[in-house]
Design a protein around this motif. Structure first.
Motif, short mmCIF file in Angstrom:
data_model
loop_
_atom_site.label_atom_id
_atom_site.label_comp_id
_atom_site.label_asym_id
_atom_site.label_seq_id
_atom_site.Cartn_x
_atom_site.Cartn_y
_atom_site.Cartn_z
N GLY A 264 52.67 44.79 38.22
CA GLY A 264 52.10 45.98 39.08
C GLY A 264 51.68 47.61 38.88
O GLY A 264 50.76 47.73 37.82
N ASP A 265 50.77 47.73 39.76
CA ASP A 265 50.25 49.24 39.96
C ASP A 265 50.69 50.17 41.56
O ASP A 265 50.69 50.14 42.60
CB ASP A 265 49.07 48.62 39.96
N PRO A 266 51.36 51.11 41.04
CA PRO A 266 52.00 51.58 42.04
C PRO A 266 51.19 52.57 42.21
O PRO A 266 51.07 52.59 44.41
CB PRO A 266 53.09 52.79 41.54
N SER A 267 49.81 52.76 42.19
CA SER A 267 49.20 53.83 42.84
C SER A 267 47.73 52.63 43.92
O SER A 267 47.48 53.28 44.84
CB SER A 267 47.97 54.01 41.46
N ASP A 268 48.20 51.76 43.85
CA ASP A 268 47.06 50.72 44.74
C ASP A 268 48.45 49.83 45.57
O ASP A 268 47.61 49.15 45.99
CB ASP A 268 46.20 49.65 44.10
N ASN A 269 49.06 50.39 45.21
CA ASN A 269 50.89 49.36 45.83
C ASN A 269 50.77 48.07 45.86
O ASN A 269 50.51 47.33 46.58
CB ASN A 269 50.17 49.50 47.86
N ILE A 270 49.97 47.04 44.53
CA ILE A 270 50.12 46.00 44.22
C ILE A 270 51.79 45.82 43.01
O ILE A 270 51.89 46.85 42.95
CB ILE A 270 49.31 46.16 43.06
N ARG B 277 40.77 42.47 50.18
CA ARG B 277 42.14 42.51 49.39
C ARG B 277 43.03 42.70 50.80
O ARG B 277 44.43 42.91 50.29
CB ARG B 277 42.40 43.85 47.73
N HIS B 278 42.90 43.85 51.66
CA HIS B 278 43.37 44.23 52.80
C HIS B 278 43.91 43.08 53.26
O HIS B 278 44.67 42.76 53.68
CB HIS B 278 43.19 45.44 53.61
N LYS B 279 42.55 41.96 53.44
CA LYS B 279 42.89 40.62 54.18
C LYS B 279 44.03 40.06 53.16
O LYS B 279 44.77 39.09 54.50
CB LYS B 279 42.01 40.55 54.59
N GLU B 280 44.12 40.03 51.98
CA GLU B 280 44.92 39.09 51.73
C GLU B 280 46.20 39.95 51.61
O GLU B 280 47.48 38.68 52.03
CB GLU B 280 44.69 38.83 49.98
N GLU C 108 55.58 34.09 43.26
CA GLU C 108 54.44 34.52 44.45
C GLU C 108 53.61 35.92 44.32
O GLU C 108 52.74 36.29 44.30
CB GLU C 108 54.68 34.56 45.64
N MET C 109 54.64 36.97 44.41
CA MET C 109 54.01 38.15 44.06
C MET C 109 53.20 38.22 42.76
O MET C 109 52.20 38.86 42.86
CB MET C 109 54.77 39.69 43.92
N ALA C 110 53.44 37.36 41.75
CA ALA C 110 53.09 37.50 40.59
C ALA C 110 51.86 37.33 40.50
O ALA C 110 50.31 37.96 40.06
CB ALA C 110 53.83 36.94 39.25
N PHE C 111 51.74 35.64 41.23
CA PHE C 111 49.69 35.56 41.45
C PHE C 111 49.13 36.34 42.56
O PHE C 111 48.15 36.52 42.07
CB PHE C 111 50.42 33.48 41.83
N LEU C 112 49.44 36.68 43.31
CA LEU C 112 49.40 37.98 44.27
C LEU C 112 48.55 38.90 43.81
O LEU C 112 47.33 39.73 44.35
CB LEU C 112 50.22 37.52 45.55
N SER C 113 49.47 39.39 43.33
CA SER C 113 48.82 40.70 42.18
C SER C 113 48.09 40.69 41.15
O SER C 113 46.78 41.24 41.38
CB SER C 113 50.49 41.20 40.92
N LYS C 114 47.77 39.37 40.44
CA LYS C 114 46.56 39.41 39.53
C LYS C 114 45.59 39.02 40.37
O LYS C 114 44.46 39.41 40.07
CB LYS C 114 47.31 37.82 39.01
N GLU C 115 45.69 38.46 41.64
CA GLU C 115 44.49 38.21 41.98
C GLU C 115 43.79 39.28 42.78
O GLU C 115 43.01 39.81 43.04
CB GLU C 115 44.64 37.68 43.23
N LEU C 116 44.93 40.24 43.37
CA LEU C 116 44.44 41.56 43.96
C LEU C 116 44.11 42.81 43.17
O LEU C 116 43.08 43.09 43.03
CB LEU C 116 45.64 42.09 44.56
N GLU D 84 30.55 47.94 52.60
CA GLU D 84 31.69 47.41 53.40
C GLU D 84 32.68 46.40 53.25
O GLU D 84 32.02 45.49 53.02
CB GLU D 84 31.98 47.99 55.18
N GLY D 85 33.43 46.81 53.02
CA GLY D 85 34.17 45.22 52.22
C GLY D 85 34.42 44.84 51.09
O GLY D 85 35.59 43.98 50.45
N PHE D 86 33.77 46.20 50.61
CA PHE D 86 33.78 45.65 48.76
C PHE D 86 34.38 47.60 48.32
O PHE D 86 34.49 48.36 49.27
CB PHE D 86 32.92 45.43 47.99
N GLU D 87 35.51 47.36 46.82
CA GLU D 87 35.71 48.76 46.02
C GLU D 87 34.40 49.44 45.24
O GLU D 87 34.05 48.61 44.89
CB GLU D 87 36.43 47.97 45.44
N ALA D 88 34.29 50.54 45.04
CA ALA D 88 33.80 50.81 43.76
C ALA D 88 33.39 49.66 42.74
O ALA D 88 32.42 49.63 42.04
CB ALA D 88 33.61 52.09 43.66
#
Length: 318
Positions: A184-190, A68-71, A234-242, A108-112
């Motif tokens: 969005g989600d402020p806790s994840d900065n989405i 997700r950081h790469k995105e 653009e941010m809506a679709f990116l945020s959904k992906e994240l 590494e590379g993934f989240e819980a």
């Protein structure tokens, strides 16, 4: 159907820490902080009592970076540095899990969340419960998967299934992702769509169903909101992906490896001076009974029903 309990390790340890850090700070006589570990154990034990699982997995974040950081480089970029007392307890809770032979995993590379999602979707033949305080995981609810959601402190939990989710938000599990995409989600900065909050996001989803549905029917949205959605597409679709949990990880263990067996944590409790938990592990002494033989029932005196004095009536009959 066998039962699987998936525990969001980071979420639960953080909740345990912040629920006790300022009101019930615990440490050993040598100064090792233990409040977060203690709280984690209490919550885990309560979940185990509620669920009575046949198998358990505790999933952990492995740290940055993830896919997700790469995105989106700023993903989770607003989070503060962790308290030193919390960092110090991370290896301790892993030590506890090892002591009771509960499988823990991070990659590494993934989240819980991704580990939990992959384990849940890979065990459709089991009755699965996810223990977390993170509402993102509500998207994983399905006919065989529920979420035991921590709400307050160390003891308040809500068991969320499809019906409960619908009653709480009037959303399906899949729409949780669209919800995060829009607001969005402020806790994840989405980021979401700038100017779209919870009420507006819910209204849009109730009307159009998904992020895609919103933009397919954008002409039906009027005024400033239409402009906000146009600018934030653009941010809506990116945020959904994240916000979408990845559920296709190739996990290096089988469900058989997660089988729960009884293992004592007494040595761990003693090492870290968790006396209340240690006392719960000690077997209770067998009750001692006094037996007296009498000739007949008439010979038995009145006794308190809680008395430990028992009478055996002698008989010549076999």
């Amino acid at each position: 159907m066998k039962k699987l309990l998936l525990i969001d390790g980071n979420s639960m340890l953080f909740r345990a820490y912040y629920a006790t850090a300022y009101t019930n700070r615990m440490s050993t006589s040598s100064g090792i902080p233990t409040n977060a570990v203690f709280g984690f154990i209490v919550m885990m034990q309560k979940a185990m009592q509620i669920i009575q699982p046949d198998a358990v997995l505790v999933a952990w974040d492995a740290g940055k970076p993830t896919f997700r950081h790469k995105e989106y480089e700023a993903y989770k970029g607003t989070r503060k540095e962790l308290d030193e007392d919390l960092i110090a307890q991370m290896p301790l809770v892993r030590e506890y899990l090892d002591a009771i032979h509960v499988t823990r995993y991070e990659q590494e590379g993934f989240e819980a969340d991704d580990i939990i999602g992959s384990a849940a979707k890979g065990s459709a033949d089991m009755d699965t419960t996810i223990l977390t305080s993170d509402r993102d995981l509500l998207q994983l609810i399905d006919p065989t998967t529920k979420v035991l959601l921590m709400k307050k402190g160390l003891s308040e939990m809500d068991l969320m299934d499809e019906k409960a989710l619908r009653e709480a938000y009037d959303l399906s599990p899949a729409q949780i992702i669209d919800f995060k995409g829009l607001m969005g989600d402020p806790s994840d900065n989405i980021p979401g769509v700038k100017g779209v909050g919870e009420k507006t996001a819910l209204k849009l989803l109730h009307q159009f169903g998904s992020v895609e549905g919103v933009y397919e029917h954008l002409d039906e949205v009027k005024g400033k909101m239409k402009e906000k959605l146009e600018n934030g597409k653009e941010m809506a679709f990116l945020s959904k992906e994240l916000a979408t949990i990845y559920t296709q990880m190739d996990l290096p263990f089988s469900l058989a490896d997660l089988t729960v067996e009884a293992h004592s944590a007494a040595d761990f409790y003693q090492k870290y001076e968790m006396r209340s938990l240690m006392s719960e592990e000690k077997p209770q002494p067998a009750r001692q009974y006094e037996v007296e033989t009498v000739a007949s029932l008439d010979a038995i005196p009145f006794a308190d029903p809680d008395s430990l004095l028992f009478f055996a009536v002698a008989s010549d009959e076999p």
